[in-house]
Design a protein around this motif. Structure first.
Motif, PDB file in Angstrom:
ATOM      1  N   MET A   1      54.825  38.705  39.854  1.00 57.49           N
ATOM      2  CA  MET A   1      53.436  38.496  39.420  1.00 57.49           C
ATOM      3  C   MET A   1      52.829  37.612  40.832  1.00 57.49           C
ATOM      4  N   LEU A   2      51.500  38.305  41.026  1.00 54.59           N
ATOM      5  CA  LEU A   2      50.737  37.665  42.287  1.00 54.59           C
ATOM      6  C   LEU A   2      49.605  37.366  41.727  1.00 54.59           C
ATOM      7  N   VAL A   3      49.352  35.805  42.029  1.00 56.43           N
ATOM      8  CA  VAL A   3      47.919  35.332  41.698  1.00 56.43           C
ATOM      9  C   VAL A   3      46.974  35.058  42.911  1.00 56.43           C
ATOM     10  N   PHE A   4      45.827  35.457  43.032  1.00 52.58           N
ATOM     11  CA  PHE A   4      44.976  35.225  44.176  1.00 52.58           C
ATOM     12  C   PHE A   4      43.942  34.438  43.740  1.00 52.58           C
ATOM     13  N   THR A  80      42.550  36.877  40.441  1.00 50.72           N
ATOM     14  CA  THR A  80      43.105  38.162  40.550  1.00 50.72           C
ATOM     15  C   THR A  80      44.613  38.151  40.383  1.00 50.72           C
ATOM     16  N   VAL A  81      45.146  38.528  39.319  1.00 50.59           N
ATOM     17  CA  VAL A  81      46.364  38.331  38.752  1.00 50.59           C
ATOM     18  C   VAL A  81      46.997  39.824  38.599  1.00 50.59           C
ATOM     19  N   ILE A  82      47.992  39.946  39.557  1.00 49.81           N
ATOM     20  CA  ILE A  82      48.559  41.295  39.524  1.00 49.81           C
ATOM     21  C   ILE A  82      49.904  41.008  38.783  1.00 49.81           C
ATOM     22  N   ASP A  83      50.055  41.736  37.934  1.00 47.02           N
ATOM     23  CA  ASP A  83      51.498  41.447  37.000  1.00 47.02           C
ATOM     24  C   ASP A  83      52.216  42.687  37.074  1.00 47.02           C
ATOM     25  N   ARG A  84      53.245  43.024  37.716  1.00 48.96           N
ATOM     26  CA  ARG A  84      54.194  44.130  37.714  1.00 48.96           C
ATOM     27  C   ARG A  84      54.976  44.334  36.664  1.00 48.96           C
ATOM     28  N   ALA A  85      55.161  43.296  35.802  1.00 49.86           N
ATOM     29  CA  ALA A  85      56.052  43.413  34.604  1.00 49.86           C
ATOM     30  C   ALA A  85      55.297  43.925  33.716  1.00 49.86           C
TER      31      ALA A  85
END
Length: 187
Positions: A1-4, A80-85
């Motif tokens: 997970m990437l949180v920006f 911006t939350v990019i959640d690959r799971a």
């Protein structure tokens, strides 16, 4: 997970005239002063003039100032939350309350790109007048009359729409965020 998270997500200079004067601290101070003043008049109306009421209204001012600054006049930021799971991207705006602006499946993101926007001075005569007045008062308004270039990092959706997730006047900062998100999306 990437949180920006960023507070700079709108390509706008804002008000150059009031940015240093009318800020969140002044707003909190004015709101606290007003709240304490109204409370004082209600207390005087109920209990009559007493010295302890001055102390109570001063304590209300001291207590409400940090509360207003922390909760009511806090700065908005975009997350911006990019959640690959879960294979989704959530774009959330935090202000007085949290608001989910958009949730996008990762497969619907067709691109990540940097857009350039230049702000132009519309009223040169007005700028000159304000500069003359500020010179008479021995003050300088930084940034008044200057054109600014903003670089915006945008997500492009499969339907052709775009969402700005970061905007700043420094190209290097935008490129570093671009590289990090691009690398995360590729993996």
């Amino acid at each position: 997970m990437l949180v920006f998270r960023t507070t700079t997500f709108i390509a706008d200079k804002g008000s150059v005239l009031h940015s240093g004067i009318y800020n969140r601290e002044l707003s909190s101070w004015l709101a606290s002063f007003t709240f304490a003043g109204i409370a004082y008049f209600f207390l005087v109306g109920s209990f009559g003039k007493q010295v302890v009421l001055y102390a109570i209204s001063m304590a209300l001012f001291i207590v409400t100032f940090p509360l207003f600054r922390t909760y009511l006049f806090r700065e908005q930021f975009l997350e911006t939350v990019i959640d690959r799971a879960e294979a989704k991207v959530a774009i959330i705006r935090h202000g007085i309350r949290k608001k989910v602006l958009e949730t996008i499946p990762i497969r619907d993101i067709t691109g990540l790109w940097i857009d350039t926007q230049k702000t132009e001075v519309v009223n040169r005569d007005g700028v000159e007048l304000v500069q003359k007045i500020s010179a008479q008062h021995h003050t300088v308004i930084p940034g008044l009359g200057e054109e600014t270039v903003f670089y915006s990092l945008k997500l492009r959706h499969a339907d052709g729409t775009e969402r700005t997730i970061f905007s700043e006047s420094s190209m290097q900062n935008v490129i570093s965020v671009y590289d990090e998100i691009k690398a995360f999306l590729k993996n």
